[in-house]
Scaffold this motif. Structure first.
Motif, mmCIF file in Angstrom:
data_model
loop_
_atom_site.group_PDB
_atom_site.id
_atom_site.type_symbol
_atom_site.label_atom_id
_atom_site.label_comp_id
_atom_site.label_asym_id
_atom_site.label_seq_id
_atom_site.Cartn_x
_atom_site.Cartn_y
_atom_site.Cartn_z
ATOM 1 N N CYS A 18 0.840 -1.182 0.000
ATOM 2 C CA CYS A 18 0.000 0.000 0.000
ATOM 3 C C CYS A 18 0.885 1.245 0.000
ATOM 4 O O CYS A 18 1.780 1.358 0.829
ATOM 5 C CB CYS A 18 -0.868 -0.051 1.245
ATOM 6 N N CYS A 21 0.607 3.168 3.656
ATOM 7 C CA CYS A 21 1.214 2.673 4.902
ATOM 8 C C CYS A 21 2.471 1.872 4.636
ATOM 9 O O CYS A 21 3.153 1.467 5.567
ATOM 10 C CB CYS A 21 0.212 1.826 5.689
ATOM 11 N N CYS A 39 -4.812 -0.363 1.166
ATOM 12 C CA CYS A 39 -5.587 -1.047 2.194
ATOM 13 C C CYS A 39 -6.919 -0.313 2.318
ATOM 14 O O CYS A 39 -6.983 0.895 2.132
ATOM 15 C CB CYS A 39 -4.939 -0.963 3.573
ATOM 16 N N CYS A 42 -6.681 2.416 4.921
ATOM 17 C CA CYS A 42 -5.826 3.536 4.494
ATOM 18 C C CYS A 42 -6.575 4.463 3.548
ATOM 19 O O CYS A 42 -6.568 5.678 3.721
ATOM 20 C CB CYS A 42 -4.571 3.016 3.797
HETATM 21 ZN ZN LIG Z 1 -2.171 0.719 3.736
#
Ligand SMILES: [Zn+2]
Ligand SMILES: [Zn+2]
Length: 109
Positions: A18, A21, A39, A42
């Motif tokens: 991702c 993150c 994600c 996220c």
């Molecule tokens: Zn993420």
């Protein structure tokens, strides 16, 4: 000893991570406008403050940016297949969370 043609995890990791993150996708979710993936937690958090894709700045649905994302089961399955232990780790994390917070839904930490 390395006679197999197995993909090296570090070669494919950038495609399974991702951008927000930097970890492996958890509940992989894809923006349908530009097909960038994140994600779920996220991108949902990001879209609370912005209606643009964090990678390419394409504008999502301005009043309902969440209607421009779809959970990406196929991508998530690839992640689980290629990253040994990730699925178990994630399930374990959730089990713990629900045990400690029986009345809440998972959030980003
Ligand atoms: Zn993420
Ligand atoms: Zn994008």
């Amino acid at each position: 000893m390395n006679a197999t043609t197995k993909v090296k995890l570090k070669d494919i990791t950038p495609n399974l991570s991702c951008p927000l993150c930097k970890g492996y996708f958890v509940d992989a979710t894809t923006i349908i406008e530009c097909l960038h993936s994140f994600c779920k937690s996220c991108i949902v958090t990001h879209l609370e403050g912005s209606e643009y894709c964090p990678v390419c700045d394409v504008q999502l649905h301005s009043s309902k940016p969440l209607s421009s994302i779809r959970s990406d089961q196929m991508l998530q399955e690839v992640v689980y297949k290629l990253v040994p232990g990730l699925f178990q780790n994630e399930m374990e994390r959730r089990r713990k969370f629900y045990k400690e917070h029986p009345n809440s839904i998972p959030t980003t930490q």
